[in-house]
Structure formats: C-alpha cells, structure tokens
Design a protein around this motif. Structure first.
Motif, short mmCIF file in Angstrom:
data_model
loop_
_atom_site.label_atom_id
_atom_site.label_comp_id
_atom_site.label_asym_id
_atom_site.label_seq_id
_atom_site.Cartn_x
_atom_site.Cartn_y
_atom_site.Cartn_z
N CYS A 36 6.37 -24.12 9.42
CA CYS A 36 7.52 -23.41 10.00
C CYS A 36 7.43 -21.91 9.72
O CYS A 36 7.70 -21.10 10.61
CB CYS A 36 8.83 -23.98 9.45
N ASN A 37 7.06 -21.55 8.51
CA ASN A 37 6.91 -20.13 8.16
C ASN A 37 5.85 -19.47 9.04
O ASN A 37 6.02 -18.34 9.48
CB ASN A 37 6.53 -19.96 6.69
N THR A 38 4.77 -20.18 9.27
CA THR A 38 3.69 -19.61 10.08
C THR A 38 4.14 -19.40 11.51
O THR A 38 3.90 -18.33 12.10
CB THR A 38 2.44 -20.52 10.03
N ILE A 39 4.81 -20.39 12.09
CA ILE A 39 5.29 -20.26 13.48
C ILE A 39 6.30 -19.10 13.56
O ILE A 39 6.21 -18.26 14.46
CB ILE A 39 5.93 -21.56 13.99
N LEU A 40 7.22 -19.03 12.62
CA LEU A 40 8.20 -17.96 12.63
C LEU A 40 7.55 -16.60 12.41
O LEU A 40 7.98 -15.60 12.97
CB LEU A 40 9.29 -18.21 11.57
N SER A 41 6.48 -16.56 11.64
CA SER A 41 5.75 -15.31 11.42
C SER A 41 5.05 -14.85 12.69
O SER A 41 4.78 -13.66 12.85
CB SER A 41 4.71 -15.49 10.31
N CYS A 42 4.76 -15.78 13.58
CA CYS A 42 4.10 -15.44 14.85
C CYS A 42 5.06 -14.81 15.86
O CYS A 42 4.62 -14.24 16.86
CB CYS A 42 3.47 -16.70 15.47
N LEU A 43 6.36 -14.92 15.61
CA LEU A 43 7.32 -14.32 16.54
C LEU A 43 7.09 -12.82 16.61
O LEU A 43 6.85 -12.17 15.58
CB LEU A 43 8.76 -14.57 16.07
N PRO A 44 7.17 -12.25 17.81
CA PRO A 44 7.03 -10.80 17.90
C PRO A 44 8.19 -10.09 17.19
O PRO A 44 9.26 -10.67 17.00
CB PRO A 44 7.05 -10.51 19.40
N THR A 45 7.95 -8.87 16.83
CA THR A 45 8.97 -8.08 16.12
C THR A 45 10.27 -8.02 16.90
O THR A 45 11.36 -8.11 16.31
CB THR A 45 8.45 -6.65 15.86
N SER A 46 10.18 -7.91 18.22
CA SER A 46 11.40 -7.84 19.05
C SER A 46 12.22 -9.12 18.93
O SER A 46 13.45 -9.07 18.88
CB SER A 46 11.04 -7.56 20.51
N SER A 47 11.55 -10.27 18.87
CA SER A 47 12.28 -11.54 18.70
C SER A 47 12.92 -11.63 17.33
O SER A 47 14.08 -12.06 17.20
CB SER A 47 11.34 -12.73 18.90
N LYS A 48 12.17 -11.24 16.31
CA LYS A 48 12.73 -11.27 14.96
C LYS A 48 13.96 -10.37 14.87
O LYS A 48 14.97 -10.74 14.28
CB LYS A 48 11.68 -10.82 13.93
N GLN A 49 13.87 -9.19 15.48
CA GLN A 49 14.99 -8.26 15.46
C GLN A 49 16.19 -8.82 16.21
O GLN A 49 17.33 -8.70 15.77
CB GLN A 49 14.59 -6.90 16.02
N LEU A 50 15.94 -9.45 17.35
CA LEU A 50 17.02 -10.06 18.13
C LEU A 50 17.73 -11.13 17.31
O LEU A 50 18.97 -11.21 17.31
CB LEU A 50 16.46 -10.67 19.43
N LEU A 51 16.97 -11.94 16.61
CA LEU A 51 17.58 -12.99 15.77
C LEU A 51 18.40 -12.37 14.64
O LEU A 51 19.52 -12.81 14.37
CB LEU A 51 16.48 -13.90 15.23
N ILE A 52 17.85 -11.36 14.01
CA ILE A 52 18.57 -10.70 12.92
C ILE A 52 19.86 -10.05 13.45
O ILE A 52 20.91 -10.14 12.82
CB ILE A 52 17.66 -9.66 12.22
#
Length: 146
Positions: free
Chosen positions: A58-74
C-alpha cells in the motif's frame, strides 16, 4: 566466471514465477537481477496475506501517486501515511501490474482510513479511490502510446 545472458536469466526467473521466496532472494544478488525480478513480482498481486507485506504494498502504491494527486488528497483532509516516500521510487511499480482488482483498491482504502468506517465520509473514499484508479489508468495509457 561466465555471466548468464539476460535471456537465460529471464527464462529462469519466469520459471520461478510462483516461488516468491526464491524471487525475493534473487532481488538481493545484484542490480541486474533486481531489475529483471521486480517486474515479475509486481505483475500479479505482489503481496502475501502478511500484514507487514500488505502495508509495504500500500505504501508503495501510494508513493507512486503524482505530487498533484497527493496534494489534492491533503487539500481534502485525507491524511496519507507518513511512511509513503516523497522521493522518487527506483521502479515504476504500477507500470508492472498486469491487472487491478477492487480488492487492491479496498486494501489501500482500508490502509489509509485504518480505524475509520469506510462509509463515514463517502467523498473522501471516492476521491482517494479515483486518484488510485487514475494512477493505474495513466500507466495503461502510457503503454498504449509506446
């Protein structure tokens, strides 16, 4: 000492396809073997039922998210685990996956929202699942363009 050809190594590793323990051992031999084995491990459901293995997946898949997706989630108050990596990964792991099942998405959702009822906030669940699906779809589109 003679070196085995890439084709020979690939054949051997493909024969070991169902023997994860041996394949994991092969990862540690050298960079070339690692580069050949990782895609084989990741093309199917790459983790066991072991909780630690699922967490790493799960950590690996989430780490593969682009920065824009991570920012959107945050920005939408979805707390990603602090264990996901902010630095680039060695491999494009998602690109090696041959299939995506709802089970994989459910496991990632359970991992992120651990301790919370998954139906508590539908919009957060929906947003996270959509970002994960987009991640996998982008990989399919990239393959098609080649």
């Amino acid at each position: 000492m003679e070196k085995l050809s890439i084709e020979g190594l690939t054949y051997i590793f493909n024969e070991l396809r169902t023997d994860n323990k041996s394949l994991y051992s092969c990862l540690l031999i050298n960079k070339e073997w690692c580069r050949l084995v990782v895609p084989i491990l990741w093309e199917r459901y790459p983790y066991s039922n072991c909780e630690e293995s699922q967490e790493k997946y799960c950590n690996t898949i989430l780490s593969c998210l682009p920065t824009s997706s991570k920012q959107l989630l945050i920005d939408n108050y979805i707390s990603l685990p602090s264990t996901i990596l902010s630095e680039p990964l060695t491999f494009n792991y998602v690109g090696f996956c041959k299939f995506l099942s709802n089970d994989i998405i459910d496991k990632i959702m359970n991992f992120v929202f651990e301790g919370q009822a998954l139906n508590v906030n539908f919009s957060k669940n929906y947003l996270l699942s959509q970002e994960i699906y987009k991640l996998f779809i982008r990989q399919c589109e990239g393959i098609k363009r080649l």
